[in-house]
Structure formats: C-alpha cells, structure tokens
Scaffold this active site. Structure first.
Site, PDB file in Angstrom:
ATOM      1  N   HIS A 254      -9.406   0.551   4.961  1.00  0.00           N
ATOM      2  CA  HIS A 254      -8.052   0.814   5.785  1.00  0.00           C
ATOM      3  C   HIS A 254      -8.427   1.705   6.817  1.00  0.00           C
ATOM      4  CE1 HIS A 254      -4.033   1.932   6.499  1.00  0.00           C
ATOM      5  NE2 HIS A 254      -3.731   1.240   5.584  1.00  0.00           N
TER       6      HIS A 254
ATOM      7  N   LYS B  16      -0.033   4.060  -0.205  1.00  0.00           N
ATOM      8  CA  LYS B  16      -0.719   5.385   0.354  1.00  0.00           C
ATOM      9  C   LYS B  16      -0.552   6.683  -0.408  1.00  0.00           C
ATOM     10  CE  LYS B  16      -0.380   3.340   4.819  1.00  0.00           C
ATOM     11  NZ  LYS B  16      -0.215   3.065   6.338  1.00  0.00           N
TER      12      LYS B  16
ATOM     13  N   ASN C 191       0.885  -1.182  -0.052  1.00  0.00           N
ATOM     14  CA  ASN C 191      -0.172  -0.152  -0.223  1.00  0.00           C
ATOM     15  C   ASN C 191       0.903   1.364  -0.217  1.00  0.00           C
ATOM     16  OD1 ASN C 191      -2.026   2.073   0.447  1.00  0.00           O
ATOM     17  ND2 ASN C 191      -2.396   1.488   2.491  1.00  0.00           N
TER      18      ASN C 191
ATOM     19  N   GLU D  79      -5.166  -5.323  10.601  1.00  0.00           N
ATOM     20  CA  GLU D  79      -4.309  -4.380  10.859  1.00  0.00           C
ATOM     21  C   GLU D  79      -4.552  -3.704  12.112  1.00  0.00           C
ATOM     22  OE1 GLU D  79      -2.578  -2.494   6.828  1.00  0.00           O
ATOM     23  OE2 GLU D  79      -4.546  -1.704   7.207  1.00  0.00           O
TER      24      GLU D  79
END
Length: 249
Positions: A96, A14, A12, A166
């Site tokens: 997320h 981001k 990821n 996560e």
C-alpha cells in the site's frame, strides 16, 4: 469485466476504529446484501483481526493490512502470514502506498513479502500506483510497470493475487481518477500481464481500483471493462460501503 473475473471489493480500515464503532459497522455489513458474484474482504487494524473475524458474517473475508517476509523471529512489531491465518484471516494487503511512502518500504521488500505470504497460503492484494509528480511527468506507465514487475517476479500462482491500482494522488485526497483514467491504466496493466506473464493470467487476474472511491463514484468506475472492483479506504468505514459492494448491481 470478463465474466470469469469475480468482482472484488476490499475495505481497508487503516488505523481507525475501536471495538464499539467497528462492531456497529460490522453489524451494518452483516445485515447487508452481498451479491453472489461479488467477493468482499475487510482489512481491520492488526489488533482487531480476531475480533473482526469472530463478528463478521462468513460471507465477508478478513485481511491483514501488512505482514513480514518470514515466519517467526526477532522482528519486534511485525506479524507473519502464519499469525494472520491463525486469527482466521485469509488475505493480506501488501505494498500500500502508505507502507511505501510513510514507512519507506521498497519494491524489493514488498516483493519478498508477496512471495512469503503466497507460500504460506494467504491471498494477496498487491498495491501499485504513481504519485502526482510522476503522473504529471508522464511516467505513470513506467512507474506502475516497474512495481508490477517486482510483484510478478515473486508470484507463482496468480489465482491468489488481486492487483490494486491506487494512484497515490487520489488516496484520501477526495480526488478520484476519472473512470477513463482508471480504465486506461487498468487496460495497460492487463496488457503488461499478457506480454510478461501470460494471456490466461491477464484475462483471469482481477485489477481493482483504489483512491477516494465513494458511493457516488463507484458505479461509473465499476462499469469500465478492466475495473474488476475496488480497494476502499475512508468510505469502507461508513454505511456507504454497502453501496460500493453493490456497484455492479
């Protein structure tokens, strides 16, 4: 990890990178050995999905970091699964913790996005996880089960879903859940799937870990029986991502 579950490593990126340094990173990834029994997916910023798909070797899939719950319309700033597919990406990351906590996305909205993305043919990396105060209050299970239920209620075909655990307290903080902490939650999540979906789905669904995964921590995490891969943040922008891809080797 059961042999039937193909090891899955997601990067990821981001909101990081520009064409020049992402191009260099892509060059490193293209030159890297990706084990046949490992699936690798990179999630660039939306503006670079097309760029990443054109430059990345076909052995590495591309994901979007988010999408909206409908196909088209007056939703300024949003992108739809259809657009993501049109750019050559085949996955999307949904739920997320940064979407939940920075942008205020609710469980309900994330569930709707999951349903629409799957209906449109994208694979979904669905993220769940507890905050530090929730872990300290002893309600990790309650929180992640509630989040998982909303996702599960919106999934018809689990073959296109990867569940990413996560712990929010471990994202970008340098704190990693110990391999034992990760395994404990992954095992409980698999148990939840078994009780609430089916034994077959529990056995076949990949549950990956995210939260300050590095080249140094990945091997021991990967050795846990219920850790089926990783969703990697910061380290996915560095050459050590190649080490993480090879964590099972």
């Amino acid at each position: 990890m059961a042999p039937s579950r193909k090891f899955f490593v997601g990067g990821n990126w981001k909101m990081n990178g520009r064409k020049q340094n992402l191009g260099e990173l892509i060059g490193t990834l293209n030159a890297a050995k990706v084990p046949a029994d490992t699936e690798v997916v990179c999630a660039p910023p939306t503006a670079y999905i097309d760029f990443a798909r054109q430059k990345l070797d076909p052995k590495i899939a591309v994901a979007a970091q988010n999408c909206y719950k409908v196909t088209n319309g007056a939703f300024t700033g949003e992108i739809s699964p259809g657009m993501i597919k049109d750019c050559g990406a085949t996955w999307v990351v949904l739920g997320h913790s940064e979407r939940r906590h920075v942008f205020g996305e609710s469980d309900e909205l994330i569930g709707q996005k999951v349903a629409h993305a799957l209906a449109e043919g994208l694979g979904v990396i669905a993220c769940i996880g507890e905050k530090l105060d929730e872990r300290e209050a002893g309600i990790t299970e309650k929180v992640v089960f509630e989040q998982t239920k909303v996702i599960a209620d919106n999934v018809k075909d689990w073959s296109k879903v990867v569940l990413a655990y996560e712990p929010v307290w471990a994202i970008g903080t340098g704190k990693t859940a110990t391999p034992q902490q990760a395994q404990e939650v992954h095992e409980k999540l698999r148990g939840w799937l078994k009780s609430n979906v089916s034994e077959a789905v529990a056995q076949s669904t990949r549950i990956i870990y995210g939260g300050s995964v590095t080249g140094a921590t990945c091997k021991e995490l990967a050795s846990q029986p219920d850790v089926d891969g990783f969703l990697v943040g910061g380290a996915s922008l560095k050459p050590e991502f190649v080490d993480i891809i090879n964590a099972k080797q």
